[in-house]
Design a protein around this motif. Structure first.
Motif, mmCIF file in Angstrom:
data_model
loop_
_atom_site.group_PDB
_atom_site.id
_atom_site.type_symbol
_atom_site.label_atom_id
_atom_site.label_comp_id
_atom_site.label_asym_id
_atom_site.label_seq_id
_atom_site.Cartn_x
_atom_site.Cartn_y
_atom_site.Cartn_z
ATOM 1 N N GLY A 228 0.761 -1.233 0.000
ATOM 2 C CA GLY A 228 0.000 0.000 0.000
ATOM 3 C C GLY A 228 0.792 1.282 0.000
ATOM 4 O O GLY A 228 0.220 2.376 -0.152
ATOM 5 N N GLY A 229 2.118 1.214 0.162
ATOM 6 C CA GLY A 229 2.920 2.421 0.287
ATOM 7 C C GLY A 229 3.154 3.186 -0.999
ATOM 8 O O GLY A 229 3.492 4.374 -0.958
ATOM 9 N N TRP A 230 2.979 2.532 -2.152
ATOM 10 C CA TRP A 230 3.244 3.203 -3.427
ATOM 11 C C TRP A 230 2.022 4.003 -3.869
ATOM 12 O O TRP A 230 1.373 3.698 -4.862
ATOM 13 C CB TRP A 230 3.615 2.189 -4.496
ATOM 14 C CG TRP A 230 4.950 1.523 -4.256
ATOM 15 C CD1 TRP A 230 5.821 1.747 -3.239
ATOM 16 C CD2 TRP A 230 5.554 0.520 -5.063
ATOM 17 N NE1 TRP A 230 6.933 0.948 -3.347
ATOM 18 C CE2 TRP A 230 6.791 0.188 -4.470
ATOM 19 C CE3 TRP A 230 5.175 -0.137 -6.232
ATOM 20 C CZ2 TRP A 230 7.653 -0.776 -5.009
ATOM 21 C CZ3 TRP A 230 6.020 -1.105 -6.761
ATOM 22 C CH2 TRP A 230 7.258 -1.401 -6.166
ATOM 23 N N ALA A 231 1.703 5.028 -3.127
ATOM 24 C CA ALA A 231 0.536 5.861 -3.412
ATOM 25 C C ALA A 231 0.786 7.253 -2.844
ATOM 26 O O ALA A 231 1.477 7.414 -1.829
ATOM 27 C CB ALA A 231 -0.727 5.261 -2.812
ATOM 28 N N SER A 232 0.208 8.261 -3.494
ATOM 29 C CA SER A 232 0.446 9.634 -3.044
ATOM 30 C C SER A 232 -0.271 9.950 -1.743
ATOM 31 O O SER A 232 0.185 10.793 -0.963
ATOM 32 C CB SER A 232 0.044 10.623 -4.140
ATOM 33 O OG SER A 232 -1.306 10.448 -4.511
ATOM 34 N N TYR A 233 -1.405 9.306 -1.496
ATOM 35 C CA TYR A 233 -2.115 9.421 -0.220
ATOM 36 C C TYR A 233 -2.489 8.021 0.235
ATOM 37 O O TYR A 233 -2.943 7.200 -0.574
ATOM 38 C CB TYR A 233 -3.378 10.277 -0.352
ATOM 39 C CG TYR A 233 -3.089 11.750 -0.563
ATOM 40 C CD1 TYR A 233 -2.973 12.615 0.522
ATOM 41 C CD2 TYR A 233 -2.946 12.266 -1.848
ATOM 42 C CE1 TYR A 233 -2.704 13.966 0.329
ATOM 43 C CE2 TYR A 233 -2.663 13.608 -2.045
ATOM 44 C CZ TYR A 233 -2.549 14.449 -0.953
ATOM 45 O OH TYR A 233 -2.270 15.785 -1.148
ATOM 46 N N VAL A 234 -2.314 7.760 1.544
ATOM 47 C CA VAL A 234 -2.506 6.414 2.066
ATOM 48 C C VAL A 234 -3.283 6.474 3.379
ATOM 49 O O VAL A 234 -3.036 7.360 4.215
ATOM 50 C CB VAL A 234 -1.144 5.723 2.317
ATOM 51 C CG1 VAL A 234 -1.339 4.298 2.813
ATOM 52 C CG2 VAL A 234 -0.294 5.729 1.051
ATOM 53 N N LEU A 235 -4.197 5.547 3.569
ATOM 54 C CA LEU A 235 -4.884 5.382 4.849
ATOM 55 C C LEU A 235 -4.073 4.433 5.725
ATOM 56 O O LEU A 235 -3.715 3.337 5.294
ATOM 57 C CB LEU A 235 -6.288 4.809 4.650
ATOM 58 C CG LEU A 235 -7.356 5.747 4.094
ATOM 59 C CD1 LEU A 235 -8.631 4.963 3.802
ATOM 60 C CD2 LEU A 235 -7.633 6.887 5.062
ATOM 61 N N LEU A 236 -3.774 4.850 6.954
ATOM 62 C CA LEU A 236 -2.990 4.041 7.871
ATOM 63 C C LEU A 236 -3.634 4.010 9.242
ATOM 64 O O LEU A 236 -4.368 4.932 9.624
ATOM 65 C CB LEU A 236 -1.568 4.608 8.006
ATOM 66 C CG LEU A 236 -0.691 4.633 6.763
ATOM 67 C CD1 LEU A 236 0.602 5.361 7.058
ATOM 68 C CD2 LEU A 236 -0.408 3.227 6.266
ATOM 69 N N SER A 237 -3.324 2.979 9.989
ATOM 70 C CA SER A 237 -3.741 2.928 11.386
ATOM 71 C C SER A 237 -2.860 3.878 12.190
ATOM 72 O O SER A 237 -1.621 3.853 12.072
ATOM 73 C CB SER A 237 -3.607 1.508 11.920
ATOM 74 O OG SER A 237 -3.815 1.478 13.311
ATOM 75 N N ALA A 238 -3.472 4.700 13.009
ATOM 76 C CA ALA A 238 -2.711 5.653 13.807
ATOM 77 C C ALA A 238 -1.746 4.946 14.750
ATOM 78 O O ALA A 238 -0.678 5.480 15.091
ATOM 79 C CB ALA A 238 -3.660 6.542 14.593
ATOM 80 N N SER A 239 -2.085 3.738 15.175
ATOM 81 C CA SER A 239 -1.229 2.997 16.107
ATOM 82 C C SER A 239 0.058 2.502 15.463
ATOM 83 O O SER A 239 0.993 2.113 16.170
ATOM 84 C CB SER A 239 -1.997 1.818 16.699
ATOM 85 O OG SER A 239 -2.375 0.898 15.678
ATOM 86 N N ASP A 240 0.113 2.496 14.133
ATOM 87 C CA ASP A 240 1.301 2.009 13.426
ATOM 88 C C ASP A 240 2.296 3.110 13.084
ATOM 89 O O ASP A 240 3.347 2.840 12.503
ATOM 90 C CB ASP A 240 0.892 1.307 12.128
ATOM 91 C CG ASP A 240 0.173 -0.015 12.375
ATOM 92 O OD1 ASP A 240 0.369 -0.589 13.464
ATOM 93 O OD2 ASP A 240 -0.579 -0.450 11.491
ATOM 94 N N LEU A 241 1.983 4.345 13.431
ATOM 95 C CA LEU A 241 2.822 5.468 13.030
ATOM 96 C C LEU A 241 4.073 5.576 13.892
ATOM 97 O O LEU A 241 4.026 5.390 15.110
ATOM 98 C CB LEU A 241 2.035 6.776 13.114
ATOM 99 C CG LEU A 241 0.751 6.858 12.287
ATOM 100 C CD1 LEU A 241 0.091 8.217 12.467
ATOM 101 C CD2 LEU A 241 1.037 6.589 10.808
ATOM 102 N N LEU A 242 5.184 5.881 13.249
ATOM 103 C CA LEU A 242 6.445 6.137 13.926
ATOM 104 C C LEU A 242 6.802 7.608 13.707
ATOM 105 O O LEU A 242 6.840 8.075 12.570
ATOM 106 C CB LEU A 242 7.561 5.256 13.353
ATOM 107 C CG LEU A 242 7.331 3.745 13.406
ATOM 108 C CD1 LEU A 242 8.395 3.025 12.584
ATOM 109 C CD2 LEU A 242 7.338 3.253 14.840
ATOM 110 N N PRO A 243 7.063 8.369 14.755
ATOM 111 C CA PRO A 243 7.357 9.798 14.587
ATOM 112 C C PRO A 243 8.697 10.024 13.904
ATOM 113 O O PRO A 243 9.680 9.342 14.190
ATOM 114 C CB PRO A 243 7.369 10.323 16.029
ATOM 115 C CG PRO A 243 7.671 9.122 16.874
ATOM 116 C CD PRO A 243 7.060 7.950 16.173
ATOM 117 N N VAL A 244 8.719 10.994 12.982
ATOM 118 C CA VAL A 244 9.941 11.362 12.270
ATOM 119 C C VAL A 244 10.295 12.807 12.623
ATOM 120 O O VAL A 244 9.479 13.705 12.409
ATOM 121 C CB VAL A 244 9.760 11.240 10.740
ATOM 122 C CG1 VAL A 244 11.024 11.692 10.003
ATOM 123 C CG2 VAL A 244 9.409 9.809 10.352
#
Length: 366
Positions: free
Chosen positions: A122-138
């Motif tokens: 799913g990452g090869w897209a300009s906008y992506v829906l993700l679970s907030a719990s999977d986010l890593l801060p950058v």
């Protein structure tokens, strides 16, 4: 600054305050994405645009800034990746981007924050829906393309070195594919830890490897084992091998007493036919046999998804990624980006990634 349009009204995608959060959460974003329609050559990858659903409970919409091409996608286009979804689907193992909308139960303060995520697909897209719990801060001070190299490749490299091999200062290791996405980070992390590194690569990359402190060996050397032992006569303390087949046995034979072999892919089986599990099961059986032999050496297969779904998995993921971003910010890590391509040029990007000529990671941008 790019704007998005809904019902004729222009809305900036990077809000200056949280008063616009409600509007962003109700906005549908037009996403451009790469489709893998079936078992195809790189020319068969498709690019399409569609309206992305609004984020549901627990989700966020992320505007992708960088997504990498990994060995996983090379396997998927051949139908050779274990547990890949049915065709068609959008590939993309990881990404870095900015949150532009949040679901109804997600903190709207996330909007505008740069984040990373392991997506598997799913990452090869300009906008992506993700679970907030999977986010890593950058951290905002880090370039998003450089941060992208730290997700799957960086986490894999760090965990193999420190959790599986448990390297120690003064040791010597062998890294197969030292010019690759994992290899370029793995060698830097090892050198930073005071470990000597022998790296296999094409001769075209040897000068670059030497400049970084790596002892290069031609990966096509017919006496590769002999060349390694000339550099480390007593054998090496760890080997990191993604090749499989005969290479695993040769790598195990190069270990010194108490040494550790870490396998993390089976590239030699990329073009095999038949059940994708068979090569993997053969490897597990072989590794199990080696581990019961009374020679003091160990062999492991590393899987970045081990423990997925557990709290310990998520904690380890965050801790590892934080360690990597800290090293990057300090200058101790210098991610190697071989090339960047827009999504529309996915065929050229995939060909370069599969050519074995690139030094570092091939990265996609919107």
């Amino acid at each position: 600054m790019e704007s998005l349009t809904k019902n004729g009204n222009s809305i900036q995608d990077n809000t200056e305050n949280h008063q616009n959060n409600t509007h962003l959460e109700q906005t549908s974003f037009n996403t451009t994405e790469v489709i893998m329609p079936g078992i195809i050559e790189p020319e068969g990858l498709l690019v399409r645009s569609r309206v992305l659903d609004s984020p549901a409970a627990g989700q966020v919409t992320v505007k992708m800034e960088a997504s990498g091409i990994a060995f996983a996608e090379q396997s998927m286009r051949r139908g050779r990746y274990y547990e890949q979804p049915k065709f068609p689907f959008v590939p993309g193992y990881d990404l870095v981007g900015s949150v532009v909308a949040t679901g109804p139960d997600v903190d709207p303060a996330l909007i505008g924050k740069r984040v990373a995520a392991m997506t598997k697909i799913g990452g090869w897209a300009s906008y992506v829906l993700l679970s907030a719990s999977d986010l890593l801060p950058v951290p905002e001070t880090i370039d998003p393309l450089e941060a992208e190299t730290l997700i799957v490749n960086g986490i894999t490299a760090w965990q193999m070195l420190h959790l599986k091999a448990q390297i120690k200062r003064g040791q010597t290791i062998l890294v197969h594919g030292a010019n690759g996405g994992v290899g370029t980070i793995l060698t830097q992390l090892a050198l930073y830890a005071g470990v000597k590194v022998i790296g296999t690569a094409s001769p075209r990359h040897h000068e670059t490897l030497r400049a970084q402190g790596v002892m290069p060996v031609d990966y096509n050397d017919i006496d590769l084992a002999g060349s390694v032992l000339k550099l480390s006569p007593g054998g090496v303390d760890s080997v990191f091998d993604h090749l499989g087949g005969a290479s695993f046995a040769r790598s195990f034979g190069l270990l010194a007493k108490g040494g550790v072999l870490v396998c993390y892919a089976i590239a030699s089986a990329l073009n095999d036919k038949g059940n994708v599990l068979i090569p993997f099961l053969k490897v597990l059986i072989q590794l199990g046999w080696w581990n019961i032999m009374p020679n003091g050496r160990k062999a492991y297969f590393y899987n970045i998804w081990d423990g997925k779904g557990s709290e310990a998995f998520q904690i380890q993921l965050r801790e590892t990624f934080t360690e990597l971003t800290t090293l990057l910010a300090s200058g101790a890590l210098k991610p190697q980006i071989a090339a960047r391509f827009p999504l529309a040029q996915i065929t050229a990007a995939m060909k370069l990634a599969e050519s074995r000529t690139a030094y570092g990671k091939v990265v996609l941008i919107p």
